[in-house]
Enzyme design. Structure first.
Site, PDB file in Angstrom:
ATOM      1  N   THR A 143       0.863  -1.181   0.000  1.00 13.28           N
ATOM      2  CA  THR A 143       0.000   0.000   0.000  1.00 13.28           C
ATOM      3  C   THR A 143       0.897   1.228   0.000  1.00 13.28           C
ATOM      4  O   THR A 143       1.582   1.510   0.987  1.00 13.28           O
ATOM      5  CB  THR A 143      -0.916   0.015   1.227  1.00 13.28           C
ATOM      6  OG1 THR A 143      -1.775  -1.133   1.194  1.00 13.28           O
ATOM      7  CG2 THR A 143      -1.780   1.276   1.247  1.00 13.28           C
ATOM      8  N   LYS A 187      -7.616   1.081  -2.717  1.00 15.98           N
ATOM      9  CA  LYS A 187      -7.187   0.736  -1.352  1.00 15.98           C
ATOM     10  C   LYS A 187      -7.396   1.922  -0.413  1.00 15.98           C
ATOM     11  O   LYS A 187      -7.740   1.742   0.759  1.00 15.98           O
ATOM     12  CB  LYS A 187      -5.723   0.316  -1.352  1.00 15.98           C
ATOM     13  CG  LYS A 187      -5.164  -0.057   0.035  1.00 15.98           C
ATOM     14  CD  LYS A 187      -5.907  -1.234   0.660  1.00 15.98           C
ATOM     15  CE  LYS A 187      -5.397  -1.563   2.071  1.00 15.98           C
ATOM     16  NZ  LYS A 187      -4.044  -2.157   2.079  1.00 15.98           N
ATOM     17  N   LYS A 218       0.261   5.438   8.344  1.00 17.03           N
ATOM     18  CA  LYS A 218       0.930   5.633   7.049  1.00 17.03           C
ATOM     19  C   LYS A 218      -0.102   5.655   5.929  1.00 17.03           C
ATOM     20  O   LYS A 218      -0.091   6.543   5.067  1.00 17.03           O
ATOM     21  CB  LYS A 218       1.954   4.515   6.833  1.00 17.03           C
ATOM     22  CG  LYS A 218       2.755   4.620   5.525  1.00 17.03           C
ATOM     23  CD  LYS A 218       2.172   3.787   4.402  1.00 17.03           C
ATOM     24  CE  LYS A 218       2.288   2.305   4.681  1.00 17.03           C
ATOM     25  NZ  LYS A 218       1.819   1.483   3.520  1.00 17.03           N
TER      26      LYS A 218
END
Length: 288
Positions: A97, A172, A240
């Site tokens: 990701t 995502k 993150k």
């Protein structure tokens, strides 16, 4: 069966590479800490390589699952990077990701070398990786996706092409935005039930069968009630990911007020020493 390199043997990559080996593919692994690579080859067979370039030599597919944008650049670029070892027509599949920005940057470099590129971040957590039940959201050309999908299927519950390169990463982001608000709401609900001296098991049994039901509720309510967070997807990684979501939202002019708020709540959890706790640990700050 294909010749495959897998780069990154963390809590997700280790079992994902294992599923590829068990499916009959010829797998060579690379990991920054060599001990993990030794453990993997002892468990699954196959080979390990000292650099991404060596791992990628002769591979039809190079799969990656590392930490962040900088980690991804480091395994792709440079004299020891995967791109330097990949054959023309090979395909790089990135399960990390990361930002759509770095995805498009690396895809352009790959294209100049004749290498295909599919961004394919996953959802389902450690359990999904171990059980081969991940949701995989992909960006890339139809031809590259069609070639890569049968390989990805070794650990996928669902695998879909969402659009051109970068579309997997933006999908995502949608996933992480939805989870952030949901986990906070679930935390508040369970904390409210505790303070009201209700039986949490009975509460969840009833409300999970209605409109409030969710994967998080069914799979995390017991550990949340027990204050057990030593599993699943870490808060540090969620922050993150949410940082990527918020940066991208600024770029495209979209407001994400709940996501921004929950990101700060996760910061509170980090300050409590919970950076490596599971994301369901949002409930801990409501008990503090």
């Amino acid at each position: 069966m294909a010749k495959i390199a897998f780069l990154g043997l963390g809590v997700m990559g280790y079992p994902m590479a294992g599923h590829l080996s068990k499916a009959g593919h010829e797998v060579t692994v690379y990991n920054r800490s060599t001990g993990k690579a030794r453990d993997w080859t002892a468990e699954y067979g196959g080979d390990s390589a000292p650099t991404p370039r060596e791992a990628a030599k002769g591979a039809e597919f190079v799969m990656a699952c590392v930490g962040n944008d900088d980690d991804l650049r480091s395994i792709c670029l440079g004299d020891d990077g995967a791109f330097a070892g990949m054959d023309r027509t090979a395909i790089f599949v990135d399960h990390t990701t990361v930002s759509a920005r770095v995805t498009r940057e690396l895809a352009e470099v790959a294209s100049d070398k004749g290498i295909g590129y599919v961004d394919a971040p996953v959802s389902g957590g450690q359990a999904g990786a171990e059980n081969g039940q991940l949701s995989v959201m992909c960006g890339g050309s139809q031809d590259d996706f069609d070639r890569a999908e049968p390989v990805i299927d070794a650990y996928a519950k669902i695998c879909r092409l969402m659009g051109p390169v970068g579309a997997g990463q933006t999908t995502k982001m949608c996933n992480q935005i939805a989870i952030a608000g949901l986990v906070q709401a679930l935390s508040e609900s369970l904390r409210f039930a505790e303070a009201s001296e209700l039986d949490i098991e009975k509460v969840v049994e009833v409300i999970s069968q209605g409109a409030a039901g969710s994967w998080q509720m069914v799979n995390r309510h017991k550990t949340m009630a027990a204050g057990a967070f030593d599993h699943g997807f870490a808060v540090d990684w969620m922050r993150k990911d949410l940082g990527i979501c918020l940066d991208t939202a600024d770029d495209i002019g979209v407001s994400l007020p709940v996501t921004a708020l929950v990101d700060q709540f996760y910061k509170d959890v980090q300050l409590m020493g919970g950076g490596r706790w599971d994301t369901s640990s949002l409930i801990a700050r409501l008990r503090d």
